[in-house]
Every structure is written in C-alpha cells, then in structure tokens.
Design a protein around this motif. Structure first.
Motif, PDB file in Angstrom:
ATOM      1  N   THR A 289       1.476  23.187-154.289  1.00 22.17           N
ATOM      2  CA  THR A 289       2.283  23.353-153.103  1.00 22.17           C
ATOM      3  C   THR A 289       1.458  24.192-152.135  1.00 22.17           C
ATOM      4  O   THR A 289       0.546  24.895-152.561  1.00 22.17           O
ATOM      5  N   ILE A 290       1.753  24.089-150.871  1.00 17.53           N
ATOM      6  CA  ILE A 290       0.999  24.873-149.903  1.00 17.53           C
ATOM      7  C   ILE A 290       1.612  26.243-149.698  1.00 17.53           C
ATOM      8  O   ILE A 290       1.095  27.056-148.957  1.00 17.53           O
ATOM      9  N   PHE A 291       2.713  26.510-150.354  1.00 18.51           N
ATOM     10  CA  PHE A 291       3.375  27.802-150.279  1.00 18.51           C
ATOM     11  C   PHE A 291       3.397  28.410-151.665  1.00 18.51           C
ATOM     12  O   PHE A 291       3.396  27.681-152.644  1.00 18.51           O
ATOM     13  N   PRO A 292       3.513  29.673-151.840  1.00 21.12           N
ATOM     14  CA  PRO A 292       3.560  30.724-150.840  1.00 21.12           C
ATOM     15  C   PRO A 292       2.153  31.116-150.392  1.00 21.12           C
ATOM     16  O   PRO A 292       1.175  30.745-151.022  1.00 21.12           O
TER      17      PRO A 292
ATOM     18  N   VAL B 255       6.597  28.803-159.124  1.00 24.20           N
ATOM     19  CA  VAL B 255       6.773  28.172-157.818  1.00 24.20           C
ATOM     20  C   VAL B 255       7.055  26.695-158.046  1.00 24.20           C
ATOM     21  O   VAL B 255       6.365  26.042-158.831  1.00 24.20           O
ATOM     22  N   PHE B 256       8.069  26.169-157.368  1.00 22.63           N
ATOM     23  CA  PHE B 256       8.494  24.787-157.553  1.00 22.63           C
ATOM     24  C   PHE B 256       8.658  24.088-156.214  1.00 22.63           C
ATOM     25  O   PHE B 256       9.206  24.659-155.279  1.00 22.63           O
ATOM     26  N   ARG B 257       8.208  22.857-156.155  1.00 19.60           N
ATOM     27  CA  ARG B 257       8.443  22.012-154.992  1.00 19.60           C
ATOM     28  C   ARG B 257       9.555  21.043-155.372  1.00 19.60           C
ATOM     29  O   ARG B 257       9.481  20.365-156.389  1.00 19.60           O
ATOM     30  N   ILE B 258      10.599  21.017-154.555  1.00 21.02           N
ATOM     31  CA  ILE B 258      11.750  20.164-154.823  1.00 21.02           C
ATOM     32  C   ILE B 258      11.898  19.193-153.661  1.00 21.02           C
ATOM     33  O   ILE B 258      11.870  19.601-152.496  1.00 21.02           O
ATOM     34  N   GLU B 259      12.055  17.921-153.975  1.00 25.81           N
ATOM     35  CA  GLU B 259      12.291  16.918-152.947  1.00 25.81           C
ATOM     36  C   GLU B 259      13.529  16.132-153.335  1.00 25.81           C
ATOM     37  O   GLU B 259      13.678  15.716-154.486  1.00 25.81           O
ATOM     38  N   ALA B 260      14.417  15.944-152.368  1.00 23.70           N
ATOM     39  CA  ALA B 260      15.649  15.195-152.607  1.00 23.70           C
ATOM     40  C   ALA B 260      15.906  14.286-151.413  1.00 23.70           C
ATOM     41  O   ALA B 260      15.646  14.657-150.271  1.00 23.70           O
ATOM     42  N   THR B 261      16.418  13.105-151.689  1.00 20.60           N
ATOM     43  CA  THR B 261      16.747  12.145-150.639  1.00 20.60           C
ATOM     44  C   THR B 261      18.215  11.802-150.749  1.00 20.60           C
ATOM     45  O   THR B 261      18.727  11.545-151.836  1.00 20.60           O
TER      46      THR B 261
ATOM     47  N   VAL C 217      10.376  24.497-151.147  1.00 19.66           N
ATOM     48  CA  VAL C 217       9.546  25.202-152.112  1.00 19.66           C
ATOM     49  C   VAL C 217      10.275  26.503-152.429  1.00 19.66           C
ATOM     50  O   VAL C 217      10.651  27.252-151.524  1.00 19.66           O
ATOM     51  N   ILE C 218      10.522  26.732-153.720  1.00 20.44           N
ATOM     52  CA  ILE C 218      11.192  27.958-154.135  1.00 20.44           C
ATOM     53  C   ILE C 218      10.304  28.703-155.128  1.00 20.44           C
ATOM     54  O   ILE C 218       9.462  28.107-155.791  1.00 20.44           O
ATOM     55  N   GLN C 219      10.506  29.991-155.182  1.00 18.68           N
ATOM     56  CA  GLN C 219       9.774  30.825-156.123  1.00 18.68           C
ATOM     57  C   GLN C 219      10.765  31.587-156.983  1.00 18.68           C
ATOM     58  O   GLN C 219      11.698  32.204-156.464  1.00 18.68           O
ATOM     59  N   ARG C 220      10.561  31.492-158.281  1.00 18.50           N
ATOM     60  CA  ARG C 220      11.392  32.244-159.216  1.00 18.50           C
ATOM     61  C   ARG C 220      10.905  33.687-159.202  1.00 18.50           C
ATOM     62  O   ARG C 220       9.709  33.957-159.312  1.00 18.50           O
TER      63      ARG C 220
ATOM     64  N   PRO D 235      17.640  35.425-158.173  1.00 20.21           N
ATOM     65  CA  PRO D 235      16.561  35.097-159.101  1.00 20.21           C
ATOM     66  C   PRO D 235      15.541  34.124-158.495  1.00 20.21           C
ATOM     67  O   PRO D 235      14.635  33.674-159.182  1.00 20.21           O
ATOM     68  N   TYR D 236      15.694  33.784-157.226  1.00 22.80           N
ATOM     69  CA  TYR D 236      14.757  32.880-156.576  1.00 22.80           C
ATOM     70  C   TYR D 236      14.625  33.264-155.105  1.00 22.80           C
ATOM     71  O   TYR D 236      15.450  33.973-154.553  1.00 22.80           O
ATOM     72  N   LYS D 237      13.544  32.777-154.509  1.00 22.29           N
ATOM     73  CA  LYS D 237      13.311  33.002-153.096  1.00 22.29           C
ATOM     74  C   LYS D 237      12.929  31.657-152.479  1.00 22.29           C
ATOM     75  O   LYS D 237      12.069  30.947-153.021  1.00 22.29           O
ATOM     76  N   ILE D 238      13.577  31.280-151.388  1.00 22.80           N
ATOM     77  CA  ILE D 238      13.219  30.042-150.690  1.00 22.80           C
ATOM     78  C   ILE D 238      12.015  30.358-149.806  1.00 22.80           C
ATOM     79  O   ILE D 238      12.095  31.179-148.905  1.00 22.80           O
ATOM     80  N   LEU D 239      10.900  29.706-150.093  1.00 21.91           N
ATOM     81  CA  LEU D 239       9.674  29.950-149.349  1.00 21.91           C
ATOM     82  C   LEU D 239       9.539  29.020-148.152  1.00 21.91           C
ATOM     83  O   LEU D 239       8.925  29.371-147.151  1.00 21.91           O
TER      84      LEU D 239
END
Length: 180
Positions: free
Chosen positions: A51-54, A137-143, A156-159, A171-175
């Motif tokens: 992911t390009i973040f964080p 760090v996780f990248r999540i995509e939903a349609t 992209v969220i970070q635990r 327990p997470y941060k939205i990046l």
C-alpha cells in the motif's frame, strides 16, 4: 546519476502520452505503473502486498511483509537464492497450514527457522527485517451497486494498540479512503 537520463522527467517524456515526474505522494497503488521500470508483471506480484500508506518518518516504522500470507511468487522475488525444491517444500507447508486455518510462524524465531528450513536460506538474520508474522496495515476495497450505479471504496487502515496515556482508544486508524 548513472541512469542514462539527464532529467528525472526524461523516461516519462517517452511515454504515450508524455508526462512529468509527479514529485508528490502517490494516491493509489495503481499509480506505481507510471514509474519507469514498474511493469505489469512486477505489479501483479507485488501489488497485493503493498500500500502507499502510511507515510513513515523513520526506518524503524516500516511495515514488514507478513510471511504467513505472502505468496510463492513474492517469496521467490524476495529470496531468489532459494532452491526450487525448498520453494516447493514451503508451498506444501503453506497449503497444509492454510487448509487447517493455521499460520506458518508466530514470532521472529519461527521466521528464521521457516526461511532456513523451507527456503534453504542461510541469511535469515538479514531477512528478518523484511518479514513479520502479523499484519498491521491493510488495504480494503469494496464495490457496491444500486441499479446501474456502481461505487468503489478504497481504504487503508492500520491496526494500532489502544493506549490511554496517548488518548488512543480505537484499535485501528484510517490512513486513507477514497470513494470512486
């Protein structure tokens, strides 16, 4: 220096259509395809794991590759010295554990042993800086679709560990997030 180009824009000016170096943070993993040398094959192997973040401020903050979820192609690129029979051993172990719902390793000692036993990789001490047994760090995509209208959410969220002293309660941060 040594690239054969006189300007950072030169390799991009040869593209159709031509463009200049962005010199700004990327907005998506897909933007990597605009970087000279990053082709579709490299993108296919690496993009599921990055992911390009964080944005990190210091080297010790870098996120490592979760060895429990890394695919054979990625491991082959990261450890090209691995012998084919060792690579096959890793793949068999990986599929057996995945079918049982388990993970390959759960600590740095397990990472060293896995690299040594399953990849015949002796430089395990250096490779530990690349790998982790967990993801943060996780990248999540939903349609979503309603009628003919379709929207795609990319996030992209970070635990993180909650810390009352630092006033971190979630327990997470939205990046990053983007609705397209």
């Amino acid at each position: 220096r040594g690239s054969g180009f006189s300007s950072e824009n030169d390799p991009y000016q040869k593209k159709v259509p031509p463009y200049g170096a962005k010199n700004a943070p990327m907005e998506s993993v897909e933007e990597l395809k605009l970087v000279e040398g990053w082709d579709d094959d490299i993108h296919a192997v690496f993009s599921p794991y990055i992911t390009i973040f964080p944005f990190y401020r210091q080297k010790s903050d870098f996120t490592k590759v979760n060895i429990n979820s890394a695919g054979r192609e990625l491991m082959g690129c990261l450890i090209p010295e691995a012998k084919e029979n060792c690579n096959d051993k890793f793949l068999q172990k990986f599929h057996t554990l995945a079918a049982d719902g388990g993970q390959l390793v759960d600590d740095s000692k397990g990472i060293s042993n896995l690299l040594k036993d399953s990849f015949c990789y002796e430089g395990t001490k250096g490779a530990q800086k690349w790998f982790s047994a967990h993801s943060t760090v996780f990248r999540i995509e939903a349609t979503g679709q309603v009628g003919q209208q379709e929207k795609k959410l990319s996030a992209v969220i970070q635990r993180v560990m909650p810390d009352k002293a630092k006033k971190i309660t979630d327990p997470y941060k939205i990046l990053y997030w983007r609705l397209m």
